[in-house]
Design a protein around this motif. Sequence first.
Motif, PDB file in Angstrom:
ATOM      1  N   ASP A  86       0.869  -1.172   0.000  1.00 52.82           N
ATOM      2  CA  ASP A  86       0.000   0.000   0.000  1.00 52.82           C
ATOM      3  C   ASP A  86       0.910   1.228   0.000  1.00 52.82           C
ATOM      4  OD1 ASP A  86       1.020   0.103   2.584  1.00 52.82           O
ATOM      5  OD2 ASP A  86      -0.890  -0.383   3.543  1.00 52.82           O
ATOM      6  N   LYS A 102      -1.537  -1.317  -4.280  1.00 48.76           N
ATOM      7  CA  LYS A 102      -2.976  -1.122  -4.145  1.00 48.76           C
ATOM      8  C   LYS A 102      -3.191   0.010  -3.147  1.00 48.76           C
ATOM      9  CE  LYS A 102      -7.225  -2.057  -4.973  1.00 48.76           C
ATOM     10  NZ  LYS A 102      -7.765  -1.530  -6.200  1.00 48.76           N
ATOM     11  N   THR A 103      -3.665   1.127  -3.651  1.00 44.82           N
ATOM     12  CA  THR A 103      -3.892   2.290  -2.794  1.00 44.82           C
ATOM     13  C   THR A 103      -5.119   3.044  -3.274  1.00 44.82           C
ATOM     14  OG1 THR A 103      -2.934   4.352  -1.946  1.00 44.82           O
ATOM     15  CG2 THR A 103      -2.304   3.709  -4.169  1.00 44.82           C
TER      16      THR A 103
END
Length: 182
Positions: free
Chosen positions: A46, A125-126
């Motif tokens: 992240d 994945k953010t």
Amino acid sequence: MLSNVLAKAVMCAVFSILLLGVSYGQAAKPANKNVSPAGPKVTKIDINGLKALLVPRGKPLLINFWATWCDPCRDEFPDLVKLDAAYRGKIDFITVSLDDLEDINTLVPKFLNSVKAEMPAYLLKTSDESAAIMLVTKDWSGNLPMTVLFNAEGVKAYARNGKVRYDDMTVEINKVLGLSVR
């Protein structure tokens, strides 16, 4: 909907065959322990994981942002693999995929395996893509591929938005390593 189910079923069958090592009767031997016949391990990160990757570790860092759906990204990967082999141990080199999270154990490692990539691979994945982009370089608008070279102190030494070429990157890497430039 049915085509998605069929595509996933075919992908599962292919993945199963690769896991069993059925390739003309002989299992492929991975080049290093992080690469299985189905592909290298891809680690989810992240924004905090990206921050941690960007912390200087005493060597230059080459980081490439890419995705399996990006044609120029796939086109440049053979040069990235050659760079990794040429500078392994001299620089830290990582790739960060911007694919969908659902592809972390399928499309992403399958592609990396197909090009024999051995460098550490991550999938970002953010929810705040702009913050991630600003962490890397203010010169990046978010389009792919994006390659950034940081010196050993973590200062950006080179950035290329678009495909990189092996010869051009060796010049830039040699500069940060203090090696003679052709």
